[in-house]
Scaffold this motif. Structure first.
Motif, PDB file in Angstrom:
ATOM      1  N   PRO A  35      19.769   8.268  -1.116  1.00  0.00           N
ATOM      2  CA  PRO A  35      17.976   8.395  -1.468  1.00  0.00           C
ATOM      3  C   PRO A  35      17.577   8.071  -2.838  1.00  0.00           C
ATOM      4  CG  PRO A  35      19.172   9.850  -0.022  1.00  0.00           C
ATOM      5  CD  PRO A  35      20.244   9.259  -0.688  1.00  0.00           C
ATOM      6  N   GLY A  36      16.337   7.736  -3.060  1.00  0.00           N
ATOM      7  CA  GLY A  36      16.048   7.658  -4.383  1.00  0.00           C
ATOM      8  C   GLY A  36      16.126   6.612  -5.074  1.00  0.00           C
ATOM      9  N   ARG A  37      16.356   5.257  -4.055  1.00  0.00           N
ATOM     10  CA  ARG A  37      16.569   4.203  -4.741  1.00  0.00           C
ATOM     11  C   ARG A  37      15.128   3.494  -5.016  1.00  0.00           C
ATOM     12  NH1 ARG A  37      21.191   1.720  -0.542  1.00  0.00           N
ATOM     13  NH2 ARG A  37      19.075   1.817   0.712  1.00  0.00           N
ATOM     14  N   GLY A  38      15.299   2.494  -5.802  1.00  0.00           N
ATOM     15  CA  GLY A  38      13.798   2.004  -6.274  1.00  0.00           C
ATOM     16  C   GLY A  38      14.069   0.900  -7.177  1.00  0.00           C
ATOM     17  N   LEU A  39      12.851   0.517  -7.790  1.00  0.00           N
ATOM     18  CA  LEU A  39      12.823  -0.519  -8.914  1.00  0.00           C
ATOM     19  C   LEU A  39      13.446   0.187 -10.170  1.00  0.00           C
ATOM     20  CD1 LEU A  39       9.654  -2.195  -7.973  1.00  0.00           C
ATOM     21  CD2 LEU A  39      12.044  -2.999  -7.543  1.00  0.00           C
ATOM     22  N   ALA A  50       5.048   1.460   5.716  1.00  0.00           N
ATOM     23  CA  ALA A  50       4.006   0.746   5.535  1.00  0.00           C
ATOM     24  C   ALA A  50       3.557   0.284   4.350  1.00  0.00           C
ATOM     25  CB  ALA A  50       2.925   2.045   5.750  1.00  0.00           C
ATOM     26  N   LEU A  51       4.151   0.430   3.411  1.00  0.00           N
ATOM     27  CA  LEU A  51       4.136  -0.061   1.593  1.00  0.00           C
ATOM     28  C   LEU A  51       5.349  -1.072   1.507  1.00  0.00           C
ATOM     29  CD1 LEU A  51       2.823  -0.610  -0.723  1.00  0.00           C
ATOM     30  CD2 LEU A  51       3.925   1.446  -1.772  1.00  0.00           C
ATOM     31  N   VAL A  52       4.624  -2.519   1.915  1.00  0.00           N
ATOM     32  CA  VAL A  52       5.486  -3.507   1.797  1.00  0.00           C
ATOM     33  C   VAL A  52       5.572  -4.175   0.334  1.00  0.00           C
ATOM     34  CG1 VAL A  52       6.340  -5.831   2.630  1.00  0.00           C
ATOM     35  CG2 VAL A  52       5.351  -3.863   4.228  1.00  0.00           C
ATOM     36  N   LEU A  53       6.801  -4.277  -0.296  1.00  0.00           N
ATOM     37  CA  LEU A  53       6.939  -4.875  -1.793  1.00  0.00           C
ATOM     38  C   LEU A  53       7.438  -6.180  -1.604  1.00  0.00           C
ATOM     39  CD1 LEU A  53       8.404  -1.832  -3.818  1.00  0.00           C
ATOM     40  CD2 LEU A  53       6.012  -2.422  -3.097  1.00  0.00           C
ATOM     41  N   ALA A  54       6.964  -7.127  -2.444  1.00  0.00           N
ATOM     42  CA  ALA A  54       7.518  -8.442  -2.584  1.00  0.00           C
ATOM     43  C   ALA A  54       8.345  -8.373  -3.885  1.00  0.00           C
ATOM     44  CB  ALA A  54       6.686  -9.618  -2.481  1.00  0.00           C
ATOM     45  N   GLU A  55       9.468  -8.839  -3.997  1.00  0.00           N
ATOM     46  CA  GLU A  55      10.440  -9.028  -5.059  1.00  0.00           C
ATOM     47  C   GLU A  55      10.705 -10.444  -5.326  1.00  0.00           C
ATOM     48  OE1 GLU A  55      13.174  -6.236  -4.478  1.00  0.00           O
ATOM     49  OE2 GLU A  55      12.247  -4.527  -5.696  1.00  0.00           O
ATOM     50  N   LEU A  56      10.822 -11.073  -6.532  1.00  0.00           N
ATOM     51  CA  LEU A  56      11.250 -12.247  -6.929  1.00  0.00           C
ATOM     52  C   LEU A  56      12.475 -12.053  -7.914  1.00  0.00           C
ATOM     53  CD1 LEU A  56       8.343 -14.954  -7.168  1.00  0.00           C
ATOM     54  CD2 LEU A  56      10.695 -15.312  -5.881  1.00  0.00           C
ATOM     55  N   ASP A  57      13.363 -12.412  -7.781  1.00  0.00           N
ATOM     56  CA  ASP A  57      14.637 -12.077  -8.997  1.00  0.00           C
ATOM     57  C   ASP A  57      14.645 -10.895  -9.294  1.00  0.00           C
ATOM     58  OD1 ASP A  57      15.332 -14.977  -8.601  1.00  0.00           O
ATOM     59  OD2 ASP A  57      13.991 -15.514  -9.944  1.00  0.00           O
ATOM     60  N   GLY A  58      14.397  -9.724  -8.525  1.00  0.00           N
ATOM     61  CA  GLY A  58      14.210  -8.489  -8.860  1.00  0.00           C
ATOM     62  C   GLY A  58      12.938  -7.716  -9.276  1.00  0.00           C
ATOM     63  N   GLU A  59      11.874  -8.824  -9.697  1.00  0.00           N
ATOM     64  CA  GLU A  59      10.732  -8.398 -10.200  1.00  0.00           C
ATOM     65  C   GLU A  59       9.550  -8.037  -9.168  1.00  0.00           C
ATOM     66  OE1 GLU A  59       7.275 -10.560 -13.008  1.00  0.00           O
ATOM     67  OE2 GLU A  59       9.193 -11.631 -12.668  1.00  0.00           O
ATOM     68  N   LEU A  60       9.007  -7.008  -9.364  1.00  0.00           N
ATOM     69  CA  LEU A  60       7.934  -6.610  -8.478  1.00  0.00           C
ATOM     70  C   LEU A  60       6.605  -7.693  -8.427  1.00  0.00           C
ATOM     71  CD1 LEU A  60       6.795  -4.967  -6.045  1.00  0.00           C
ATOM     72  CD2 LEU A  60       5.802  -3.475  -7.969  1.00  0.00           C
ATOM     73  N   VAL A  61       6.455  -8.432  -7.515  1.00  0.00           N
ATOM     74  CA  VAL A  61       5.374  -9.469  -7.565  1.00  0.00           C
ATOM     75  C   VAL A  61       4.407  -9.403  -6.459  1.00  0.00           C
ATOM     76  CG1 VAL A  61       7.080 -11.394  -8.842  1.00  0.00           C
ATOM     77  CG2 VAL A  61       6.527 -11.150  -6.298  1.00  0.00           C
ATOM     78  N   GLY A  62       4.447  -8.386  -5.696  1.00  0.00           N
ATOM     79  CA  GLY A  62       3.064  -8.427  -4.817  1.00  0.00           C
ATOM     80  C   GLY A  62       3.391  -7.103  -3.859  1.00  0.00           C
ATOM     81  N   THR A  63       2.348  -6.732  -3.224  1.00  0.00           N
ATOM     82  CA  THR A  63       2.356  -5.427  -2.364  1.00  0.00           C
ATOM     83  C   THR A  63       1.282  -5.668  -1.201  1.00  0.00           C
ATOM     84  OG1 THR A  63       0.634  -4.306  -3.611  1.00  0.00           O
ATOM     85  CG2 THR A  63       2.877  -4.052  -4.465  1.00  0.00           C
ATOM     86  N   VAL A  64       1.444  -5.151  -0.150  1.00  0.00           N
ATOM     87  CA  VAL A  64       0.529  -4.728   1.002  1.00  0.00           C
ATOM     88  C   VAL A  64       0.764  -3.429   1.598  1.00  0.00           C
ATOM     89  CG1 VAL A  64       1.995  -5.994   2.740  1.00  0.00           C
ATOM     90  CG2 VAL A  64      -0.802  -5.981   2.831  1.00  0.00           C
ATOM     91  N   ILE A  65      -0.094  -2.766   2.026  1.00  0.00           N
ATOM     92  CA  ILE A  65       0.197  -1.580   2.958  1.00  0.00           C
ATOM     93  C   ILE A  65      -0.425  -2.139   4.295  1.00  0.00           C
ATOM     94  CG2 ILE A  65      -1.024   0.832   3.399  1.00  0.00           C
ATOM     95  CD1 ILE A  65      -1.349   1.070   0.452  1.00  0.00           C
ATOM     96  N   ALA A  66       0.629  -2.005   5.152  1.00  0.00           N
ATOM     97  CA  ALA A  66       0.451  -2.126   6.490  1.00  0.00           C
ATOM     98  C   ALA A  66       0.419  -1.021   7.169  1.00  0.00           C
ATOM     99  CB  ALA A  66       1.595  -3.350   7.056  1.00  0.00           C
ATOM    100  N   GLY A  67      -0.757  -0.377   7.539  1.00  0.00           N
ATOM    101  CA  GLY A  67      -0.768   1.003   8.147  1.00  0.00           C
ATOM    102  C   GLY A  67      -1.021   0.765   9.681  1.00  0.00           C
ATOM    103  N   PHE A  68      -0.471   1.456  10.580  1.00  0.00           N
ATOM    104  CA  PHE A  68      -0.760   1.603  12.005  1.00  0.00           C
ATOM    105  C   PHE A  68      -0.669   2.760  12.452  1.00  0.00           C
ATOM    106  CE2 PHE A  68       1.153   1.171  16.556  1.00  0.00           C
ATOM    107  CZ  PHE A  68       0.035   0.381  16.870  1.00  0.00           C
ATOM    108  N   ASP A  69      -1.872   3.204  13.255  1.00  0.00           N
ATOM    109  CA  ASP A  69      -2.303   4.415  13.551  1.00  0.00           C
ATOM    110  C   ASP A  69      -1.704   5.076  15.103  1.00  0.00           C
ATOM    111  OD1 ASP A  69      -4.183   3.190  14.723  1.00  0.00           O
ATOM    112  OD2 ASP A  69      -5.710   4.277  13.293  1.00  0.00           O
TER     113      ASP A  69
END
Length: 188
Positions: A17-21, A94-113
């Motif tokens: 646990p605790g993995r991240g950029l 819910a929080l989706v990240l997009a990475e290109l070559d390890g670089e954070l390049v985009g996000t979207v929150i896809a919430g479903f209730d």
């Protein structure tokens, strides 16, 4: 954000646990990383580059907040560490990240209730727009919604953000003029 990649950080190891950029360095092997969905995205130089979309983890919170200051239009009352941590804890996909070559390049929150599918914070780095990143993020969000039983997605889009209007329309979304958003702050 340049030079960040997924791997170990001060908060945990590359295998737990605790993995991240974190800043780029030697890459560790990971079955999870290898299993992540990769979608080709056309680069500015017309070369194919691997785009990775994945769910955010707690160690990504600071990187996401910094990214939104650069890439997102406007701010939200929830654009703070506590708000994003709550989101990731409550709904880890819910929080989706997009990475290109390890670089954070985009996000979207896809919430479903459990009843409705909501999209927030679709943001692509200004230098990476019009390369298919937003489309890949929306595809990942929509796939999540379908998997969860969602039938229709709605998006929060600022009225003044004309660029976003074109992007959402190109993705098949349209405004519903007969609806209005009503809000009430719950804190000062």
């Amino acid at each position: 954000m340049r030079g960040l990649r997924r791997g170990a950080s001060a908060g945990g190891s590359a295998r737990g646990p605790g993995r991240g950029l974190r800043p780029a360095g030697p890459r560790e092997g990971s079955a999870r990383r290898k299993a992540r969905a990769r979608q080709p995205v056309r680069d500015q130089d017309a070369h194919m580059t691997d785009l990775c979309t994945r769910a955010a983890v707690p160690d990504d919170v600071d990187a996401v907040l910094a990214f939104w200051r650069t890439a997102a239009e406007g701010t939200s009352i929830s654009d703070d560490r506590a708000g994003v941590e709550r989101l990731v804890e409550r709904d880890p996909e819910a929080l989706v990240l997009a990475e290109l070559d390890g670089e954070l390049v985009g996000t979207v929150i896809a919430g479903f209730d459990g009843w409705r599918c909501h999209l927030y914070r679709l943001a692509v780095h200004p230098e990476r727009r019009r390369q298919g990143i937003g489309s890949a993020l929306l595809a990942a969000a929509e796939e999540r919604f379908v998997r969860l039983g969602g039938r229709r997605a709605d998006a929060m889009v600022l009225v003044r953000n004309e660029t976003a209007h074109h992007a959402w329309a190109a993705a098949g979304y349209g405004p519903e003029e007969h609806w209005r958003r009503w809000v009430k702050p719950l804190t000062d």
